[in-house]
Design an enzyme around this catalytic site. Structure first.
Site, PDB file in Angstrom:
ATOM      1  N   ALA A  66      46.182  40.412  30.966  1.00  0.00           N
ATOM      2  CA  ALA A  66      46.368  39.563  30.158  1.00  0.00           C
ATOM      3  C   ALA A  66      45.345  38.998  29.584  1.00  0.00           C
ATOM      4  O   ALA A  66      44.346  39.053  30.272  1.00  0.00           O
ATOM      5  CB  ALA A  66      47.218  38.440  30.776  1.00  0.00           C
ATOM      6  N   GLY A 109      47.583  42.702  34.526  1.00  0.00           N
ATOM      7  CA  GLY A 109      48.938  42.962  33.531  1.00  0.00           C
ATOM      8  C   GLY A 109      48.988  44.356  33.042  1.00  0.00           C
ATOM      9  O   GLY A 109      49.925  44.833  32.803  1.00  0.00           O
ATOM     10  N   GLU A 112      50.485  46.146  35.440  1.00  0.00           N
ATOM     11  CA  GLU A 112      51.973  45.955  35.819  1.00  0.00           C
ATOM     12  C   GLU A 112      52.668  46.394  34.427  1.00  0.00           C
ATOM     13  O   GLU A 112      53.751  47.057  34.774  1.00  0.00           O
ATOM     14  CB  GLU A 112      52.066  44.297  35.592  1.00  0.00           C
ATOM     15  CG  GLU A 112      51.513  43.701  36.845  1.00  0.00           C
ATOM     16  CD  GLU A 112      51.377  42.142  36.904  1.00  0.00           C
ATOM     17  OE1 GLU A 112      50.813  41.760  35.829  1.00  0.00           O
ATOM     18  OE2 GLU A 112      51.892  41.679  37.861  1.00  0.00           O
ATOM     19  N   GLU A 132      43.495  39.847  39.799  1.00  0.00           N
ATOM     20  CA  GLU A 132      43.771  38.564  39.425  1.00  0.00           C
ATOM     21  C   GLU A 132      43.139  37.453  40.621  1.00  0.00           C
ATOM     22  O   GLU A 132      42.985  36.255  40.297  1.00  0.00           O
ATOM     23  CB  GLU A 132      45.548  38.219  39.747  1.00  0.00           C
ATOM     24  CG  GLU A 132      46.107  38.809  38.350  1.00  0.00           C
ATOM     25  CD  GLU A 132      46.452  40.175  38.501  1.00  0.00           C
ATOM     26  OE1 GLU A 132      45.866  40.859  39.497  1.00  0.00           O
ATOM     27  OE2 GLU A 132      47.230  40.632  37.629  1.00  0.00           O
TER      28      GLU A 132
HETATM   29  N1  DAK Z   1      41.012  38.981  28.945  1.00  0.00           N
HETATM   30  C1  DAK Z   1      40.221  38.778  27.868  1.00  0.00           C
HETATM   31  N2  DAK Z   1      39.077  39.324  27.353  1.00  0.00           N
HETATM   32  C2  DAK Z   1      38.906  40.721  28.089  1.00  0.00           C
HETATM   33  C3  DAK Z   1      39.595  40.838  29.394  1.00  0.00           C
HETATM   34  C4  DAK Z   1      40.665  40.106  29.561  1.00  0.00           C
HETATM   35  N3  DAK Z   1      41.518  40.542  30.518  1.00  0.00           N
HETATM   36  N4  DAK Z   1      38.834  41.878  30.053  1.00  0.00           N
HETATM   37  C5  DAK Z   1      37.857  42.078  29.344  1.00  0.00           C
HETATM   38  N5  DAK Z   1      37.744  41.171  28.304  1.00  0.00           N
HETATM   39  C6  DAK Z   1      36.541  41.094  27.485  1.00  0.00           C
HETATM   40  C7  DAK Z   1      35.472  40.505  27.998  1.00  0.00           C
HETATM   41  O1  DAK Z   1      35.395  39.360  27.958  1.00  0.00           O
HETATM   42  C8  DAK Z   1      34.300  41.137  26.929  1.00  0.00           C
HETATM   43  O2  DAK Z   1      34.241  40.304  26.032  1.00  0.00           O
HETATM   44  P1  DAK Z   1      32.876  39.844  25.147  1.00  0.00           P
HETATM   45  O3  DAK Z   1      32.247  38.862  26.068  1.00  0.00           O
HETATM   46  O4  DAK Z   1      32.046  41.137  24.589  1.00  0.00           O
HETATM   47  O5  DAK Z   1      33.446  38.984  24.064  1.00  0.00           O
HETATM   48  C9  DAK Z   1      34.804  42.491  26.717  1.00  0.00           C
HETATM   49  O6  DAK Z   1      36.196  42.411  26.968  1.00  0.00           O
HETATM   50  C10 DAK Z   1      34.254  43.311  27.530  1.00  0.00           C
HETATM   51  O7  DAK Z   1      34.434  42.999  29.012  1.00  0.00           O
HETATM   52  P2  DAK Z   1      32.967  43.012  29.838  1.00  0.00           P
HETATM   53  O8  DAK Z   1      31.692  42.770  29.418  1.00  0.00           O
HETATM   54  O9  DAK Z   1      33.486  42.100  31.193  1.00  0.00           O
HETATM   55  O10 DAK Z   1      32.945  44.715  30.282  1.00  0.00           O
HETATM   56  P3  DAK Z   1      32.407  45.346  31.567  1.00  0.00           P
HETATM   57  O11 DAK Z   1      32.714  46.988  31.249  1.00  0.00           O
HETATM   58  O12 DAK Z   1      31.352  44.902  32.231  1.00  0.00           O
HETATM   59  O13 DAK Z   1      33.819  45.219  32.495  1.00  0.00           O
HETATM   60  C11 DAK Z   1      36.123  45.086  33.173  1.00  0.00           C
HETATM   61  C12 DAK Z   1      35.010  45.546  32.234  1.00  0.00           C
HETATM   62  C13 DAK Z   1      37.474  45.356  32.617  1.00  0.00           C
HETATM   63  C14 DAK Z   1      35.985  45.374  34.738  1.00  0.00           C
HETATM   64  C15 DAK Z   1      35.627  43.478  33.007  1.00  0.00           C
HETATM   65  O14 DAK Z   1      35.927  43.241  31.556  1.00  0.00           O
HETATM   66  C16 DAK Z   1      36.998  42.658  33.725  1.00  0.00           C
HETATM   67  O15 DAK Z   1      36.985  42.521  35.035  1.00  0.00           O
HETATM   68  N6  DAK Z   1      38.028  42.133  33.068  1.00  0.00           N
HETATM   69  C17 DAK Z   1      38.907  41.434  33.742  1.00  0.00           C
HETATM   70  C18 DAK Z   1      40.223  42.207  34.372  1.00  0.00           C
HETATM   71  C19 DAK Z   1      41.096  40.911  34.938  1.00  0.00           C
HETATM   72  O16 DAK Z   1      40.766  40.069  35.656  1.00  0.00           O
HETATM   73  N7  DAK Z   1      42.278  41.336  34.599  1.00  0.00           N
HETATM   74  C20 DAK Z   1      43.463  40.417  35.035  1.00  0.00           C
HETATM   75  C21 DAK Z   1      43.671  39.270  34.078  1.00  0.00           C
HETATM   76  S1  DAK Z   1      44.965  38.325  34.704  1.00  0.00           S
HETATM   77  C22 DAK Z   1      52.111  36.092  33.324  1.00  0.00           C
HETATM   78  C23 DAK Z   1      52.016  37.154  34.452  1.00  0.00           C
HETATM   79  C24 DAK Z   1      51.165  37.977  34.594  1.00  0.00           C
HETATM   80  C25 DAK Z   1      49.864  37.817  33.793  1.00  0.00           C
HETATM   81  C26 DAK Z   1      50.017  36.666  32.828  1.00  0.00           C
HETATM   82  C27 DAK Z   1      51.067  36.021  32.402  1.00  0.00           C
HETATM   83  N8  DAK Z   1      53.147  35.269  33.342  1.00  0.00           N
HETATM   84  C28 DAK Z   1      54.294  35.025  34.459  1.00  0.00           C
HETATM   85  C29 DAK Z   1      53.449  34.015  32.307  1.00  0.00           C
HETATM   86  C30 DAK Z   1      48.932  38.645  33.798  1.00  0.00           C
HETATM   87  C31 DAK Z   1      47.631  38.130  34.403  1.00  0.00           C
HETATM   88  C32 DAK Z   1      46.562  38.944  34.318  1.00  0.00           C
HETATM   89  O17 DAK Z   1      46.545  40.027  33.967  1.00  0.00           O
END
Ligand code: DAK
Length: 258
Positions: A66, A109, A112, A132
């Site tokens: 997400a 997500g 998921e 997460e």
């Molecule tokens: N959201 C927003 N931006 C993201 C992102 C994300 N999930 N993942 C990556 N980006 C963006 C980064 O901020 C960066 O943007 P700029 O800084 O260039 O503007 C760009 O993509 C490239 O990312 P990195 O610079 O970090 O690139 P790396 O190659 O170093 O790393 C990575 C890639 C995928 C390992 C890293 O970006 C990362 O760890 N990303 C986050 C992964 C994460 O934590 N995912 C879980 C998100 S929470 C709900 C139920 C479920 C959910 C929501 C609501 N309800 C019940 C309402 C779900 C929640 C989730 O999924």
């Protein structure tokens, strides 16, 4: 078909292909993308000429979860009303088979979403994870439920509590996915499989999908409710705010347990 902002749709004979297309944000699932994805899936589901759908990203990333930027300052109540869960509920109602063709990051997500599909074809570079915990939250769109059913408690615990990621070969070994193929072939392989399935008896395919999902999801409803309650609660904590701010600021979070 409609012109979409965050996805690209194509038809390959009887297969409807949807490409997630926010490459700069690693295909982070924001509300527009989720809405467009579900609209496209429903469009194909109702189309007489389509038998199977394929969802894909690009070689580097299927989806990184997400959109953290969209969630950082959200309250528990705002999360309760977010587009995320209605979208995931819509995907459960799709009658035709959906195949995820994944490569690179399949996170949060994004994982998921892949698990909400009926089969997963992965490139050998795919990496699956539920990170997460790094943000001070837990998976909230079925991750704790479907992952545990697919890979078993031991591995699911490591993934949810300690951000263990699975390589494509590990994911195959633990039963999360169907096949691993070289990166040049993962989409082609998924389209071939989709086209083969699409050539079979449509009603039997639909009822087969429904029956397998019934076996897989018998206790899912209760589990999902429980997971969502905990997920929303975490948006009332300081740790969630700190976790997401730290991600945006590209620093390590400082946890308080509050
Ligand atoms: N959201 C927003 N931006 C993201 C992102 C994300 N999930 N993942 C990556 N980006 C963006 C980064 O901020 C960066 O943007 P700029 O800084 O260039 O503007 C760009 O993509 C490239 O990312 P990195 O610079 O970090 O690139 P790396 O190659 O170093 O790393 C990575 C890639 C995928 C390992 C890293 O970006 C990362 O760890 N990303 C986050 C992964 C994460 O934590 N995912 C879980 C998100 S929470 C709900 C139920 C479920 C959910 C929501 C609501 N309800 C019940 C309402 C779900 C929640 C989730 O999924």
């Amino acid at each position: 078909m409609t012109n979409y902002e965050t996805i690209i749709t194509e038809t390959h004979e009887h297969v409807g292909l949807i490409r997630l297309n926010r490459p700069k944000a690693y295909n982070a699932l924001n509300s527009t993308l989720l809405k467009e994805l579900m609209d496209a899936l429903e469009y194909f589901d109702h189309s007489d000429s389509i038998g199977v759908m394929v969802i894909t990203g690009n070689e580097k990333v299927f989806a990184a979860g997400a959109d953290i930027k969209q969630m950082t300052d959200a309250s528990a109540v705002e999360m309760l009303h977010s587009e995320f869960i209605p979208a995931f509920d819509r995907i459960r109602k799709i009658k035709k088979p959906i195949i995820a063709a994944v490569s690179g990051w399949v996170l949060g997500g994004g994982n998921e979403l892949a698990m909400s599909c009926d089969m997963i074809i992965a490139s050998e570079t795919a990496k699956f994870g539920q990170p997460e915990i790094n943000l001070g939250i837990i998976p909230g769109a079925g991750g704790t439920q479907r992952l545990t059913k697919a890979v078993g408690k031991a591995i699911a615990m490591e993934m949810v509590l300690n951000n263990r990621t699975l390589s494509a070969d590990e994911a195959l070994h633990y039963g999360l996915i169907n096949r691993v193929v070289p990166v040049e072939r993962y989409l082609e392989e998924a389209l071939d499989l989709a086209s083969e399935v699409a050539s079979r008896a449509p009603l039997a395919i639909q009822l087969g999908k429904e029956s397998v999902n019934h076996a897989f999801e018998s206790f899912l409803e209760d589990g999902l409710k429980d997971e969502r309650r905990s997920f929303y609660f975490l948006f009332a904590t300081e740790d969630q705010k700190e976790g997401m701010k730290a991600f945006n600021d590209k620093r390590k979070p400082l946890w308080k347990g509050k």
